[in-house]
Design a protein around this motif. Structure first.
Motif, PDB file in Angstrom:
ATOM      1  N   ALA A   1       0.847  -1.192   0.000  1.00 27.36           N
ATOM      2  CA  ALA A   1       0.000   0.000   0.000  1.00 27.36           C
ATOM      3  C   ALA A   1       0.886   1.247   0.000  1.00 27.36           C
ATOM      4  CB  ALA A   1      -0.911   0.002   1.214  1.00 27.36           C
ATOM      5  N   ARG A   2       0.485   2.235  -0.768  1.00 21.08           N
ATOM      6  CA  ARG A   2       1.204   3.512  -0.853  1.00 21.08           C
ATOM      7  C   ARG A   2       0.193   4.643  -0.818  1.00 21.08           C
ATOM      8  NH1 ARG A   2       6.333   2.804  -4.669  1.00 21.08           N
ATOM      9  NH2 ARG A   2       6.793   0.665  -4.155  1.00 21.08           N
ATOM     10  N   HIS A   3       0.706   5.865  -0.963  1.00 21.11           N
ATOM     11  CA  HIS A   3      -0.172   7.031  -0.971  1.00 21.11           C
ATOM     12  C   HIS A   3       0.053   7.852  -2.229  1.00 21.11           C
ATOM     13  CE1 HIS A   3      -0.118   6.123   3.367  1.00 21.11           C
ATOM     14  NE2 HIS A   3      -1.364   6.529   3.284  1.00 21.11           N
ATOM     15  N   GLU A   4      -1.022   8.458  -2.684  1.00 18.18           N
ATOM     16  CA  GLU A   4      -0.885   9.498  -3.694  1.00 18.18           C
ATOM     17  C   GLU A   4      -1.378  10.786  -3.061  1.00 18.18           C
ATOM     18  OE1 GLU A   4      -3.084   8.119  -7.060  1.00 18.18           O
ATOM     19  OE2 GLU A   4      -4.981   8.858  -6.292  1.00 18.18           O
ATOM     20  N   TYR A   5      -1.094  11.887  -3.715  1.00 15.85           N
ATOM     21  CA  TYR A   5      -1.358  13.198  -3.136  1.00 15.85           C
ATOM     22  C   TYR A   5      -2.412  13.917  -3.959  1.00 15.85           C
ATOM     23  CZ  TYR A   5       2.573  11.971  -0.359  1.00 15.85           C
ATOM     24  OH  TYR A   5       3.391  11.302   0.511  1.00 15.85           O
TER      25      TYR A   5
END
Length: 164
Positions: free
Chosen positions: A82-86
């Motif tokens: 899992a990662r994040h985008e902005y």
């Protein structure tokens, strides 16, 4: 007592320009915002496309999230962690006119001979979009010299210290 501009009578301690530049004034901040405004939202994509050093990008994103200009949204590609985008917040979207103004200035003074690399257009009609100054009564201000500053409601008198 020396004479000078009237602004010298007022404190700059609560200056909103100074406060804004403490958040937005670092060299890479608007490059990060440019990427997000253009739909580049993932850390590795932003870094690769803009050539921002990894730690600088990490710091800029953290500041923009802390200031509620960007928000982190989780995503997960199949088979990946899992990662994040902005994503822009409403506060972030409110910076769009500033980005257009910066681009207008750069297009006028710094563009390659072939012209600017990006243009802004109105989604509804396709016409170019530019920053403009307009007063509260709707008058367009074509010459910046026609704008003057005045003391605002939050102004505080400048206190001269005894030392100097």
């Amino acid at each position: 007592m020396s004479t000078g501009p009237p602004a010298l009578a007022w404190s700059a301690e609560n200056c909103t320009v100074g406060r804004t530049m403490a958040i937005l004034g670092e060299r890479w901040t608007f490059v990060v915002l440019r990427e997000v405004f253009n739909g580049v939202r993932r850390f590795d994509d932003i870094r690769r496309h803009s050539n921002i050093p990894r730690q600088v990008l990490s710091n800029r994103l953290a500041l923009l999230v802390e200031q509620d200009i960007l928000r982190r949204q989780p995503y997960q590609d199949p088979g990946e962690r899992a990662r994040h985008e902005y994503r822009l917040t409403e506060k972030g979207f409110d910076l769009y006119p500033v980005l257009v103004a910066i681009a207008d200035w750069g297009d006028r003074y710094l563009a390659d001979p072939g012209g600017p690399p990006v243009e802004f257009e109105h989604r509804d009609c396709g016409s170019p979009v530019h920053s403009i100054l307009e007063c509260a009564k709707g008058h367009r201000v074509d010459r910046p010299r026609d704008v003057v500053t005045r003391v605002g409601p939050g102004a505080r008198p400048f206190a001269v210290s005894a030392a100097g």
